[in-house]
Design a protein around this motif. Structure first.
Motif, PDB file in Angstrom:
ATOM      1  N   ILE A 321      76.908  33.782   0.471  1.00  0.00           N
ATOM      2  CA  ILE A 321      76.154  32.746   1.181  1.00  0.00           C
ATOM      3  C   ILE A 321      76.291  32.897   2.692  1.00  0.00           C
ATOM      4  O   ILE A 321      75.315  32.749   3.436  1.00  0.00           O
ATOM      5  CB  ILE A 321      76.641  31.350   0.738  1.00  0.00           C
ATOM      6  CG1 ILE A 321      76.344  31.132  -0.753  1.00  0.00           C
ATOM      7  CG2 ILE A 321      75.985  30.259   1.574  1.00  0.00           C
ATOM      8  CD1 ILE A 321      76.914  29.843  -1.295  1.00  0.00           C
ATOM      9  N   PHE A 322      77.514  33.173   3.150  1.00  0.00           N
ATOM     10  CA  PHE A 322      77.778  33.288   4.584  1.00  0.00           C
ATOM     11  C   PHE A 322      78.284  34.693   4.912  1.00  0.00           C
ATOM     12  O   PHE A 322      78.971  35.315   4.089  1.00  0.00           O
ATOM     13  CB  PHE A 322      78.822  32.264   5.039  1.00  0.00           C
ATOM     14  CG  PHE A 322      78.379  30.837   4.885  1.00  0.00           C
ATOM     15  CD1 PHE A 322      77.490  30.272   5.789  1.00  0.00           C
ATOM     16  CD2 PHE A 322      78.837  30.063   3.837  1.00  0.00           C
ATOM     17  CE1 PHE A 322      77.078  28.958   5.655  1.00  0.00           C
ATOM     18  CE2 PHE A 322      78.428  28.741   3.694  1.00  0.00           C
ATOM     19  CZ  PHE A 322      77.541  28.188   4.601  1.00  0.00           C
ATOM     20  N   GLN A 323      77.967  35.162   6.079  1.00  0.00           N
ATOM     21  CA  GLN A 323      78.443  36.472   6.502  1.00  0.00           C
ATOM     22  C   GLN A 323      79.968  36.477   6.557  1.00  0.00           C
ATOM     23  O   GLN A 323      80.579  35.616   7.196  1.00  0.00           O
ATOM     24  CB  GLN A 323      77.847  36.845   7.867  1.00  0.00           C
ATOM     25  CG  GLN A 323      76.350  37.068   7.807  1.00  0.00           C
ATOM     26  CD  GLN A 323      75.759  37.463   9.145  1.00  0.00           C
ATOM     27  OE1 GLN A 323      76.485  37.776  10.085  1.00  0.00           O
ATOM     28  NE2 GLN A 323      74.432  37.455   9.236  1.00  0.00           N
ATOM     29  N   HIS A 324      80.567  37.393   5.810  1.00  0.00           N
ATOM     30  CA  HIS A 324      82.015  37.519   5.687  1.00  0.00           C
ATOM     31  C   HIS A 324      82.656  36.246   5.131  1.00  0.00           C
ATOM     32  O   HIS A 324      83.850  36.006   5.340  1.00  0.00           O
ATOM     33  CB  HIS A 324      82.646  37.897   7.025  1.00  0.00           C
ATOM     34  CG  HIS A 324      82.081  39.153   7.619  1.00  0.00           C
ATOM     35  ND1 HIS A 324      82.269  40.405   7.057  1.00  0.00           N
ATOM     36  CD2 HIS A 324      81.286  39.352   8.713  1.00  0.00           C
ATOM     37  CE1 HIS A 324      81.640  41.311   7.775  1.00  0.00           C
ATOM     38  NE2 HIS A 324      81.028  40.713   8.779  1.00  0.00           N
ATOM     39  N   GLY A 325      81.879  35.426   4.458  1.00  0.00           N
ATOM     40  CA  GLY A 325      82.417  34.227   3.845  1.00  0.00           C
ATOM     41  C   GLY A 325      82.811  33.137   4.813  1.00  0.00           C
ATOM     42  O   GLY A 325      83.435  32.151   4.422  1.00  0.00           O
ATOM     43  N   ASP A 326      82.443  33.267   6.065  1.00  0.00           N
ATOM     44  CA  ASP A 326      82.828  32.304   7.093  1.00  0.00           C
ATOM     45  C   ASP A 326      81.748  31.230   7.201  1.00  0.00           C
ATOM     46  O   ASP A 326      80.625  31.514   7.640  1.00  0.00           O
ATOM     47  CB  ASP A 326      82.991  33.027   8.435  1.00  0.00           C
ATOM     48  CG  ASP A 326      83.417  32.092   9.554  1.00  0.00           C
ATOM     49  OD1 ASP A 326      83.557  30.873   9.312  1.00  0.00           O
ATOM     50  OD2 ASP A 326      83.602  32.588  10.692  1.00  0.00           O
ATOM     51  N   PRO A 327      82.057  29.975   6.834  1.00  0.00           N
ATOM     52  CA  PRO A 327      81.030  28.929   6.897  1.00  0.00           C
ATOM     53  C   PRO A 327      80.563  28.619   8.302  1.00  0.00           C
ATOM     54  O   PRO A 327      79.530  27.966   8.490  1.00  0.00           O
ATOM     55  CB  PRO A 327      81.734  27.721   6.266  1.00  0.00           C
ATOM     56  CG  PRO A 327      83.189  27.995   6.403  1.00  0.00           C
ATOM     57  CD  PRO A 327      83.338  29.479   6.306  1.00  0.00           C
ATOM     58  N   ASN A 328      81.306  29.077   9.306  1.00  0.00           N
ATOM     59  CA  ASN A 328      80.880  28.890  10.698  1.00  0.00           C
ATOM     60  C   ASN A 328      80.001  30.033  11.196  1.00  0.00           C
ATOM     61  O   ASN A 328      79.468  29.969  12.302  1.00  0.00           O
ATOM     62  CB  ASN A 328      82.112  28.759  11.600  1.00  0.00           C
ATOM     63  CG  ASN A 328      82.944  27.544  11.260  1.00  0.00           C
ATOM     64  OD1 ASN A 328      82.413  26.452  11.092  1.00  0.00           O
ATOM     65  ND2 ASN A 328      84.254  27.732  11.122  1.00  0.00           N
ATOM     66  N   ALA A 329      79.880  31.073  10.380  1.00  0.00           N
ATOM     67  CA  ALA A 329      79.036  32.206  10.749  1.00  0.00           C
ATOM     68  C   ALA A 329      77.616  31.965  10.254  1.00  0.00           C
ATOM     69  O   ALA A 329      77.318  30.959   9.597  1.00  0.00           O
ATOM     70  CB  ALA A 329      79.610  33.495  10.152  1.00  0.00           C
ATOM     71  N   ALA A 330      76.744  32.891  10.550  1.00  0.00           N
ATOM     72  CA  ALA A 330      75.353  32.783  10.114  1.00  0.00           C
ATOM     73  C   ALA A 330      75.259  32.933   8.595  1.00  0.00           C
ATOM     74  O   ALA A 330      76.131  33.535   7.961  1.00  0.00           O
ATOM     75  CB  ALA A 330      74.511  33.857  10.801  1.00  0.00           C
ATOM     76  N   GLU A 331      74.202  32.358   8.052  1.00  0.00           N
ATOM     77  CA  GLU A 331      73.971  32.531   6.629  1.00  0.00           C
ATOM     78  C   GLU A 331      73.643  33.984   6.330  1.00  0.00           C
ATOM     79  O   GLU A 331      73.022  34.686   7.138  1.00  0.00           O
ATOM     80  CB  GLU A 331      72.831  31.624   6.151  1.00  0.00           C
ATOM     81  CG  GLU A 331      73.194  30.150   6.179  1.00  0.00           C
ATOM     82  CD  GLU A 331      72.119  29.271   5.576  1.00  0.00           C
ATOM     83  OE1 GLU A 331      71.096  29.811   5.113  1.00  0.00           O
ATOM     84  OE2 GLU A 331      72.305  28.039   5.557  1.00  0.00           O
ATOM     85  N   ASN A 332      74.067  34.424   5.155  1.00  0.00           N
ATOM     86  CA  ASN A 332      73.832  35.791   4.707  1.00  0.00           C
ATOM     87  C   ASN A 332      72.517  35.813   3.931  1.00  0.00           C
ATOM     88  O   ASN A 332      72.493  35.662   2.704  1.00  0.00           O
ATOM     89  CB  ASN A 332      75.010  36.240   3.830  1.00  0.00           C
ATOM     90  CG  ASN A 332      74.841  37.644   3.301  1.00  0.00           C
ATOM     91  OD1 ASN A 332      73.933  38.374   3.696  1.00  0.00           O
ATOM     92  ND2 ASN A 332      75.711  38.027   2.377  1.00  0.00           N
ATOM     93  N   ASP A 333      71.421  35.979   4.626  1.00  0.00           N
ATOM     94  CA  ASP A 333      70.099  35.860   4.004  1.00  0.00           C
ATOM     95  C   ASP A 333      69.889  36.823   2.833  1.00  0.00           C
ATOM     96  O   ASP A 333      69.353  36.413   1.799  1.00  0.00           O
ATOM     97  CB  ASP A 333      69.005  36.050   5.055  1.00  0.00           C
ATOM     98  CG  ASP A 333      68.954  34.900   6.054  1.00  0.00           C
ATOM     99  OD1 ASP A 333      69.357  33.785   5.683  1.00  0.00           O
ATOM    100  OD2 ASP A 333      68.522  35.119   7.194  1.00  0.00           O
ATOM    101  N   PRO A 334      70.304  38.098   2.945  1.00  0.00           N
ATOM    102  CA  PRO A 334      70.126  38.988   1.788  1.00  0.00           C
ATOM    103  C   PRO A 334      70.926  38.520   0.566  1.00  0.00           C
ATOM    104  O   PRO A 334      70.441  38.607  -0.563  1.00  0.00           O
ATOM    105  CB  PRO A 334      70.611  40.344   2.300  1.00  0.00           C
ATOM    106  CG  PRO A 334      70.453  40.273   3.779  1.00  0.00           C
ATOM    107  CD  PRO A 334      70.760  38.857   4.134  1.00  0.00           C
ATOM    108  N   GLY A 335      72.162  38.049   0.795  1.00  0.00           N
ATOM    109  CA  GLY A 335      72.969  37.563  -0.320  1.00  0.00           C
ATOM    110  C   GLY A 335      72.362  36.337  -0.966  1.00  0.00           C
ATOM    111  O   GLY A 335      72.357  36.205  -2.204  1.00  0.00           O
TER     112      GLY A 335
END
Length: 611
Positions: A321-335
């Motif tokens: 869902i999140f880049q590197h699993g960090d909820p403060n990072a951007a959403e992982n659109d491909p995932g």
């Protein structure tokens, strides 16, 4: 559907049946019966088939324009070992296992195995028909036993046949069929409705527990052959036990016989190192590539289709869902797109199979349908409930007066998603202590509070999951190289605890107010406990027909307590009390009909039923 169309669907992310196209399959060509091998390796300069039937010398494969390599061979026996010999653009030569192999050589060997997977005779028709009627088990009881197949029990009588030094010391791993012989009666006795098997996709390192895989279509050979696993699941179904399988869509190992830089290029992963590597030393799947979506979607379809699993539990969803699993990072659109795309397909194709997210984030609509903006899961692990509850029980009772929110907060968000309450393997390893050992207090107090924890878990809305050994009150952290401490059952306090767990599980399966309205907010309410200490909690659950009410009353303090239940038609009667002497309690229980005055020993609780 012709081959060109099937391959085009794979390359454009539309395939969920790629295991029919790639790998080793029986075929009839040129007037002869044989085996056709097919692999996608677009960056390879050359591909050869090698195996024990070639003397491990290369047989040249033919390349299509789309990067697919094929070869047809006659007289390939079942059980033959093979690999693909890859020559990269730089001239390196690497021998690779088949990404679509149905069976693999026993570790530490790494060859793929030719295996006819199409002819197991299933005997679970009655279960499969009933599963279709019991939609997702939302309104049915479900108590899940999470299991690591290699360390639940071991065989000590045949240690000489073990495949590793650890097994020779700690007992041989059971085969799938041996596991069925022992596990199924135990699950029935304990009162669980489902088992959840930690990943069985082939993996090189025992210590990864299966979460770092190489073979996404290959049932690990540690425990036998694919038909052995099919028999285990088949026999579970015949005994009315559901089977959930852990799957790992996030990452794979870097071992060079596997997927990593498969053909010298980056077939399954990103060419960008920052988007490729994980903190675990593994490699992320690159879901910007359509064929990678087809690959993993086909893997999930394969386990449902060929192995009749009743549910898939996705590992590490927050990392998708999140880049590197960090909820403060951007959403992982491909995932996120992978999850929505795959779950939508699976929901449409297998509407009676449960999709479960192990997600530690606060991302919204995890269990909403993709067509409504959700990720498409049926259930989500409630890790917030787990963390808050265990934190509360680690506190000294005198400090719990100021921490009521830790036990009550879960119901503030519970109806935002559809939850499972987990006490999983992650909570009993790496120095975290076992469940019983997390409790505050001395030996006796730890047992009192662990009984209370499981009472709360049983009565709280949501399906429940426990890792193997929790029901034994293990003090030794889980070790994948050793079986559970079954000798604990010779100690009266552990035997009594297990007897308590068995009774609690069966109450959860029998009392309809505890399951048929779990996800209806109208069926739950906190009960006032005026005059009671701050460590006393009470709540009620109501059945769908309104004819049954279950009350859970708990005292997490060091002083006795009395709670007045609200007036109802008829009498309350006690279903179970954690302080019952048969469970090693002090014997303060509520016998016979209860008019509404419930007495509780310190660190104890009870369930009462009306109707």
């Amino acid at each position: 559907m012709n081959l060109d169309t099937q391959i085009r669907q794979y390359l454009t992310g539309q395939s969920a049946k790629a295991y029919h196209v790639f790998g080793a399959h029986s075929a009839h060509k040129f007037g002869q019966d044989g085996t056709e091998f097919r692999v996608y390796a677009p960056y390879a300069a050359n591909m050869q088939l090698i195996g024990d039937f070639t003397g491990w010398e290369g047989w040249q494969m033919d390349r299509r324009d789309d990067g697919v390599w094929t070869i047809f061979c006659k007289d390939i026996p079942q059980g033959a070992l093979y690999k693909y010999r890859t020559t990269t653009q730089e001239g390196r030569v690497i021998d690779r296992a088949d990404p679509f192999a149905f069976y693999s050589e026993l570790r530490p060997s790494t060859a793929s195995v030719v295996y006819d997977i199409d002819h197991y005779h299933w005997n679970d028709g009655a279960w499969m028909a009933e599963r279709g009627r019991d939609y997702k088990r939302y309104n049915s009881p479900m108590s899940i036993y999470e299991l690591h197949a290699g360390s639940w029990q071991r065989d000590f009588e045949n240690k000489e046949t073990a495949s590793t030094p650890e097994e020779r010391e700690n007992g041989r791993m059971l085969t799938y069929r041996e596991l069925a012989d022992r596990l199924i009666p135990y699950i029935k006795e304990q009162g669980f409705s489902h088992i959840e098997l930690m990943p069985l996709t082939e993996h090189p390192f025992d210590g990864s527990w299966g979460y770092q895989a190489t073979g996404y279509f290959s049932a690990t050979s540690r425990y036998g052959d694919p038909y052995g696993l099919m028999e285990l699941i088949d026999r579970c179904h015949q005994a009315h036990i559901g089977v959930i399988l852990d799957v790992v869509p996030l990452h794979f190992v870097t071992d060079f016989f596997g997927l990593h830089q498969f053909d010298g290029g980056f077939v399954y992963e990103s060419a960008n190192e920052a988007e490729r590597c994980t903190e675990w030393g593994t490699v992320l799947f690159d879901y910007t590539k359509p064929h990678v979506i087809s690959f993993m979607k086909s893997s999930f379809d394969f386990w449902i289709n060929y192995y009749h699993v009743d549910g898939l539990r996705y590992d590490a969803v927050s990392q998708l869902i999140f880049q590197h699993g960090d909820p403060n990072a951007a959403e992982n659109d491909p995932g996120i797109w992978f999850l929505k795309n795959t779950n939508y397909y699976l929901q449409q194709t297998y509407p009676d199979v449960m999709l479960i997210a192990e997600d530690s984030s606060n991302y919204i609509k995890v269990t909403a349908a993709p067509q409504y903006g959700g990720l498409g899961f049926d259930y989500k692990w409630d890790l917030g409930w787990m963390n808050d509850t265990l934190e509360y029980l680690s506190l000294h009772p005198n400090d719990r007066n100021y921490s009521r929110h830790l036990l009550m907060f879960s119901m503030a968000y519970f109806y935002n998603d559809i939850f499972i309450l987990p006490l999983s393997h992650d909570e009993v390893v790496h120095g975290k202590h076992t469940i019983v050992d997390k409790m505050w207090g001395n030996y006796e107090q730890k047992f009192s509070q662990t009984r209370l924890l499981y009472l709360y878990m049983c009565a709280h809305p949501g399906k429940v999951l426990n890792f193997m050994g929790n029901e034994l009150a293990e003090f030794r952290e889980w070790d994948e190289n050793k079986e559970l401490g079954w000798n604990l059952m010779t100690y009266p306090v552990h035997d009594a605890f297990n007897r308590y767990c068995r009774r609690l599980h069966k109450i959860g399966l029998e009392q309809r107010a505890l399951y048929d309205t779990e996800y209806d907010p109208r069926a739950f309410r906190w009960l006032d406990t005026p005059g009671s200490q701050q460590t006393v909690f009470a709540f009620a659950r109501r059945s769908a027909d309104g004819q049954q009410t279950i009350a859970c009353v708990m005292n997490f303090g060091l002083n006795p307590a009395q709670v007045n239940l609200p007036a109802v038609t008829g009498q309350w009667h006690e279903l179970i009390n954690t302080d019952d002497q048969q469970y090693s309690g002090s014997g303060i229980v509520n016998e016979g009909n209860v008019s509404g005055h419930v007495k509780l020993a310190p660190l104890s609780g009870c369930l009462l039923c009306n109707g």
